[in-house]
Design a protein around this motif. Sequence first.
Motif, short mmCIF file in Angstrom:
data_model
loop_
_atom_site.label_atom_id
_atom_site.label_comp_id
_atom_site.label_asym_id
_atom_site.label_seq_id
_atom_site.Cartn_x
_atom_site.Cartn_y
_atom_site.Cartn_z
N TRP A 11 8.03 23.83 -15.27
CA TRP A 11 7.59 23.55 -16.63
C TRP A 11 5.80 24.33 -16.84
CZ3 TRP A 11 8.24 17.88 -14.41
CH2 TRP A 11 9.91 17.78 -14.81
N ALA A 12 5.43 24.74 -15.67
CA ALA A 12 3.98 25.08 -16.76
C ALA A 12 3.86 26.67 -16.80
CB ALA A 12 2.90 24.95 -15.24
N SER A 13 4.98 27.69 -16.41
CA SER A 13 5.05 29.18 -16.82
C SER A 13 6.12 29.17 -17.53
CB SER A 13 4.93 29.77 -15.29
OG SER A 13 5.96 29.62 -14.84
N LYS A 14 7.12 28.47 -17.50
CA LYS A 14 8.20 28.66 -18.04
C LYS A 14 9.53 29.58 -17.63
CE LYS A 14 7.23 25.43 -21.26
NZ LYS A 14 8.10 24.21 -20.82
N ASN A 15 9.39 30.18 -16.23
CA ASN A 15 9.87 31.07 -15.96
C ASN A 15 10.75 30.56 -14.41
OD1 ASN A 15 8.81 33.19 -17.22
ND2 ASN A 15 6.75 33.01 -15.29
N SER A 16 11.75 31.70 -14.43
CA SER A 16 12.30 31.27 -13.70
C SER A 16 12.14 30.81 -12.70
CB SER A 16 13.73 32.25 -13.29
OG SER A 16 14.85 31.99 -12.48
N VAL A 17 11.92 29.76 -11.88
CA VAL A 17 11.69 28.96 -10.21
C VAL A 17 12.31 30.20 -9.17
CG1 VAL A 17 11.40 27.15 -8.80
CG2 VAL A 17 11.33 27.07 -10.97
N GLY A 18 14.31 30.23 -9.44
CA GLY A 18 14.61 31.16 -8.66
C GLY A 18 13.51 32.67 -7.87
N GLU A 19 13.55 33.18 -9.45
CA GLU A 19 13.30 34.40 -9.34
C GLU A 19 11.61 34.44 -8.26
OE1 GLU A 19 13.10 35.78 -13.49
OE2 GLU A 19 15.14 36.79 -13.38
N GLN A 20 10.63 33.48 -9.15
CA GLN A 20 9.51 33.73 -8.37
C GLN A 20 10.03 33.34 -6.78
OE1 GLN A 20 6.37 33.81 -10.15
NE2 GLN A 20 7.83 34.90 -11.80
N ILE A 21 10.33 32.29 -6.43
CA ILE A 21 10.78 32.37 -5.43
C ILE A 21 10.76 33.27 -4.56
CG2 ILE A 21 11.77 30.71 -3.82
CD1 ILE A 21 11.70 28.73 -5.00
N SER A 22 11.67 34.11 -5.19
CA SER A 22 12.39 34.98 -4.01
C SER A 22 11.43 36.09 -3.81
CB SER A 22 13.86 36.07 -4.80
OG SER A 22 13.03 36.30 -6.45
N LYS A 23 10.35 36.71 -4.77
CA LYS A 23 9.06 37.50 -4.03
C LYS A 23 8.63 36.91 -3.30
CE LYS A 23 9.05 39.09 -9.28
NZ LYS A 23 8.34 39.33 -10.52
#
Length: 370
Positions: free
Chosen positions: A136-148
């Motif tokens: 909701w805050a960054s509008k990025n995919s949560v899955g991609e951020q979590i993988s890193k």
Amino acid sequence: MMESGPLTGPVPTDGTADASHPRSAEPTGVPAKPNPAADGEIAGTFWRRFTFRRPLAALILQRLGLSVGLLFAVSLMIFGGIEALPGDFATTYLGQSATPQAVENIRKDLGLDKPWTERYVSWLGGAIQGDFGTSWASKNSVGEQISKRLGNSLFLAFFAALISVPLAVGLGMLAVQFRNRLPDKIINVISLAAISLPEFFVGYLLIMFFAVKFGIATFPATVYDSMSFTERLSAIALPVATLVLVVLAHMMRMTRAAILNVMSSAYVETAELKGLSMFRIIARHAAPNAVAPVINVIALNLAYLVVGVVVVEVVFVYPGMGQYMVDAVTVRDMPVVQACGLIFAAFYIFLNMAADILAIIANPRLRHPR
């Protein structure tokens, strides 16, 4: 003369049996045995037979089923708990001066106007497929951020486990070999001190001495993609040391207690009468039979290394899952919080399941049933 029987047809009265009309083996009026297939008992009968013939496989399947069911229950608790939190993301995001229409538009864009049951089913279905939605805050995919971030946390936990597990088992065996003597007392005092101190306090002590006073360690523990492997190891030295000190004492004391519990067994006394050295008795006879409780404790601490890195990552500003979750809580980014909570729960549940399965396999009475 012939008389007509109620079930078997004509029956001779002179005591001779007619070969073409044999009398029924069951008495007249006794009902036949029920058919399990007709009563719907096939599944229960099959599982009872399978449990009797394959107790090891049955116990493993039970653990797998319980773990999946528990993870489903935890996912419901995570979603329901976050749903019950006071406040609203739209109001926090837009500020107190936002108009009701603007808040309603944000809620509609995020799907918050739908019933919670519909949102839960949609979220769980996406999570099963690896899709945790959009932040909701960054509008990025949560899955991609979590993988890193998850890779960084597992990197940290792996090296902490690589050091702590062999060291804990070795110190536990050493304490048993010199029990009630000076080495055993020193190990016990140090382990009690390590258990008593919380991880954030241990982390700040390490920062003060090794990063600030002596300047031989890196702080903050920042890692990025272009770093070499040795640079990464140097960056995570203090967080790894903190985690090792936190989990080492518990594993070591449990190893010591489990080995001492089997030292009074008959086979250990037989080994002592044969004149074997104490180290060989512990390593070859006592330790293998004390493996089940030790495995459980090691698995619990490995789960903590993944789940409990939240505090350590915040203290050392390490870009892992814990830091990501704390940042998301600050801005009420609920998709990120839900995803991190579910992943932490999955690691904890399935590491405990692995410990149970290894303990079951290590039990000789289950591996070789009579």
